[in-house]
Design a protein around this motif. Sequence first.
Motif, short mmCIF file in Angstrom:
data_model
loop_
_atom_site.label_atom_id
_atom_site.label_comp_id
_atom_site.label_asym_id
_atom_site.label_seq_id
_atom_site.Cartn_x
_atom_site.Cartn_y
_atom_site.Cartn_z
N LYS A 90 0.83 -1.21 0.00
CA LYS A 90 0.00 0.00 0.00
C LYS A 90 0.86 1.26 0.00
N ASP A 139 -7.41 -4.18 0.83
CA ASP A 139 -8.64 -3.41 0.62
C ASP A 139 -9.09 -2.66 1.86
N GLY A 140 -8.25 -2.66 2.91
CA GLY A 140 -8.57 -1.91 4.11
C GLY A 140 -9.46 -2.63 5.10
N ASP A 142 -9.87 -4.85 8.26
CA ASP A 142 -9.05 -5.18 9.42
C ASP A 142 -9.52 -6.45 10.14
N SER A 159 -5.72 0.81 6.54
CA SER A 159 -5.89 1.58 5.31
C SER A 159 -4.80 2.65 5.22
N ARG A 166 -7.20 -0.13 -6.41
CA ARG A 166 -7.00 -1.48 -5.91
C ARG A 166 -5.68 -2.05 -6.43
#
Length: 315
Positions: A90, A139-140, A142, A159, A166
């Motif tokens: 990320k 994709d964030g 958790d 995130s 994506r």
Amino acid sequence: MTTAAGRTGVFFGGTSAAEPGMANLVDRAAELAHEAAAAGVRTMWFGQGLDYDAVQLAALVGRAEPRIHVGTAVVPMYPRHPLLVAAAAKTAQAATGGRFRLGLGLGARTALEPVFGLPYPPQIQHLREHLAVLRPLLDGDDAPFEGDTLASRPITPTSVAGAAPRIPVLVAAMGPRALAAAGELADGTMPFLAGPRTLAERIVPAITEAAAAAGRPAPRIVAGVPAVVTDDVAAARTRAAEVLGFYDGIPSYRNVIAAEGKASAADLLLTGDEDTVAAGLRRYLDAGATELMLTHTDLLDADSRARTWALAGRL
């Protein structure tokens, strides 16, 4: 705004990352990225070594050269936890403005287990669990995960602002069970040393069927192909035998080399003039590859590399 990824990219690693007299590997990688972009190449892939980190290098190079997409080819999952892989990916995606792709692989147990001194988990089970954790994290999501080979229990948000879009995840899968996992849980595969026959008869059907059964889009298939444009074919083949011989001792590679009807990895080298190499590359696309990654383009010298990259840019 991001550029469009090219259908034929080039690889940095191995001989590219070991040039004599090189003062700074990051600077050299950025120089080569500028060279590749000037030749029309729009994708550059980075191999993982023990001397540098592929995700960080891809992020730095992608930020330095905005004309190209970058990716890893590939980062071994073992012994990296998906929380750390996701955080690195990320960061790279944010650094490059959405031009990063994450290539992962199981790695060779016989090569990696002695290096790290940690027991290697059951491969396919670990692959599935790693991907099951990684995709939500990218994709964030958790949510915690409890598996047999790993657990994930995030205690802070995962995130990253600015990391969209994506992040595609590609798996270096060539065996049937690994291809099934890649088709179900990832965006595609990155086979290396799997020739056109093996792609058409084994790899493309297996991963496509698995993706369709899981209700996923058609997978991306980025075929890694050793290729050198040169007038000195004999020298290229001699050098390829020296550099690629390592893969002859790894069972997964021996299997795909034999399936192609070849005796060694070096036999899969595409070499000759531009027309000869281009014709060979088209066979991979005809076999179902959606993209090509040209590797070992600098087996001989800078001139052959420049010619090969110019061909990649035209393709």
